[in-house]
Design an enzyme around this catalytic site. Sequence first.
Site, PDB file in Angstrom:
ATOM      1  N   SER A 151       0.819  -1.192   0.038  1.00 46.23           N
ATOM      2  CA  SER A 151      -0.063   0.040  -0.047  1.00 46.23           C
ATOM      3  C   SER A 151       0.978   1.316   0.161  1.00 46.23           C
ATOM      4  O   SER A 151       1.755   1.553  -1.042  1.00 46.23           O
ATOM      5  CB  SER A 151      -1.051  -0.198   1.252  1.00 46.23           C
ATOM      6  OG  SER A 151      -2.187   0.977   1.061  1.00 46.23           O
ATOM      7  N   GLU A 246      -9.933  -4.490  -5.700  1.00 41.68           N
ATOM      8  CA  GLU A 246      -9.531  -3.031  -4.971  1.00 41.68           C
ATOM      9  C   GLU A 246      -9.769  -1.711  -5.907  1.00 41.68           C
ATOM     10  O   GLU A 246      -9.481  -1.726  -7.170  1.00 41.68           O
ATOM     11  CB  GLU A 246      -8.027  -3.098  -4.937  1.00 41.68           C
ATOM     12  CG  GLU A 246      -7.504  -4.229  -4.298  1.00 41.68           C
ATOM     13  CD  GLU A 246      -5.929  -4.181  -4.008  1.00 41.68           C
ATOM     14  OE1 GLU A 246      -5.502  -2.896  -3.197  1.00 41.68           O
ATOM     15  OE2 GLU A 246      -5.034  -5.048  -3.957  1.00 41.68           O
ATOM     16  N   HIS A 276      -7.560  -5.450  -0.852  1.00 46.29           N
ATOM     17  CA  HIS A 276      -6.300  -4.570  -0.595  1.00 46.29           C
ATOM     18  C   HIS A 276      -5.424  -5.320   0.550  1.00 46.29           C
ATOM     19  O   HIS A 276      -5.790  -5.588   1.550  1.00 46.29           O
ATOM     20  CB  HIS A 276      -6.645  -3.337  -0.098  1.00 46.29           C
ATOM     21  CG  HIS A 276      -5.715  -2.194   0.156  1.00 46.29           C
ATOM     22  ND1 HIS A 276      -5.063  -1.863  -1.269  1.00 46.29           N
ATOM     23  CD2 HIS A 276      -5.125  -1.597   1.008  1.00 46.29           C
ATOM     24  CE1 HIS A 276      -4.206  -1.036  -0.637  1.00 46.29           C
ATOM     25  NE2 HIS A 276      -3.924  -0.812   0.523  1.00 46.29           N
TER      26      HIS A 276
END
Length: 311
Positions: A151, A246, A276
Site C-alpha cells: 500500500s 481493489e 487490498h
Amino acid sequence: MGSADDDIAITPVDRAIERLRAIYRGWTRDTTVAQMRSDWDLAFAGCSVPVAREPVSAGGVDGEWLVPSDAPRDKAVLYFHGGGFRIGSIASHRDLAARIADASGCQVLSINYRLAPEHRFPAALDDAVAAYHFLRDQGLRPADIAFAGDSAGGNLVLAAMLAARDRGLPLPAAGAMMSPWTDLTASGASYQSRAKADPIHQRAMILALAKNYLGKDGDVSDPFASPLFADLTGLPPLLVQVGDRETVRDDATELAARAKAAGIDVELQVWDGMIHVFQMFPEIPQAREAIASLAAFLRNHLHIGHERAPQ
C-alpha cells in the site's frame, strides 16, 4: 432443515473483511490518530512464524530485524509498511514481514518511518532513504538489497528508488509491491469500477489520506508522492501484486504498464477476488500463494539459492 443462509459459505476473504470492518466501526470523527494507530497495531499484533527479532536504529529510524534461523547476513529486504502514511507500524506489519522473511530465507529490516499529519511528505521518504543508507553502511552491497512494501509502503518502494536514482546512488536489486498506492490523485478508473466490490477503500477516503500526507498545499502529482507519474527509467526489476476487487487496482496495473513502457523488467499479478493487501491475512489461501511467489522473486534477484516452503 437449515435456512438458505446456511448454504452460503463464509470464505476466508469474508472473514478478513469482517476483521477490518470491526476496526473501522470503532472509529468516529472524535477518534484520535493515536487511538487509530493503537487499534490497528493491536488488531494485527503477533508473529506466526519462527524468526528472531532484533530492534535497531536504522540511520536514526526506529527499525526491527526479522531474521530466519539460516538467513545469510550479507543480504537483506528493506520493508515499508502500509497504512496510508497515517497508521501502521513495525508491530502491525510484523507478521506479514516475518512471513516474507521466512518464505524467502532472507532477513528483513522493517522500519517505523515517520507518519502524517505530524510529519508530512517527504518525511516518510527521507526515512526510507536513510534506512537504505544504513544498510549500505553495514557493508551490504546494493545488489544484495531488495525493497518490499504494501500500500503506502509500496509507494515508498518506488519513491525511495527514484530518490536514490536521482541522487546518483546505486539502486537495490529489485522491488516487490503488494497493492501499491502509487497515485495520490486517485485518477484510476478502478476507483469507480471497483467501488462496490471493495469493502473498505473508497475514493473519498483515499483523497483524505493523500491530503493528510501532503498537507492542504501539497502537490498530489509530485512524482515522489505519486510515483505513477514519475519517469521510471533505470529502475530495477519489479513485482506488483494486486487484488482484482481493489479500488486502487489501477494504481498497480497502470504502474506495470508504464514500467514496461520504460523498459523495466516488471511482473504484474492480479489476484481474482482478492482485497487490498490480502497478504496480511494468513488464513486466506491466496495470501500464502502470493507470499510464496513474492519470496521466489526476492530469492531470484538476491541470489539466495536454497528453497524454503512458507509456513
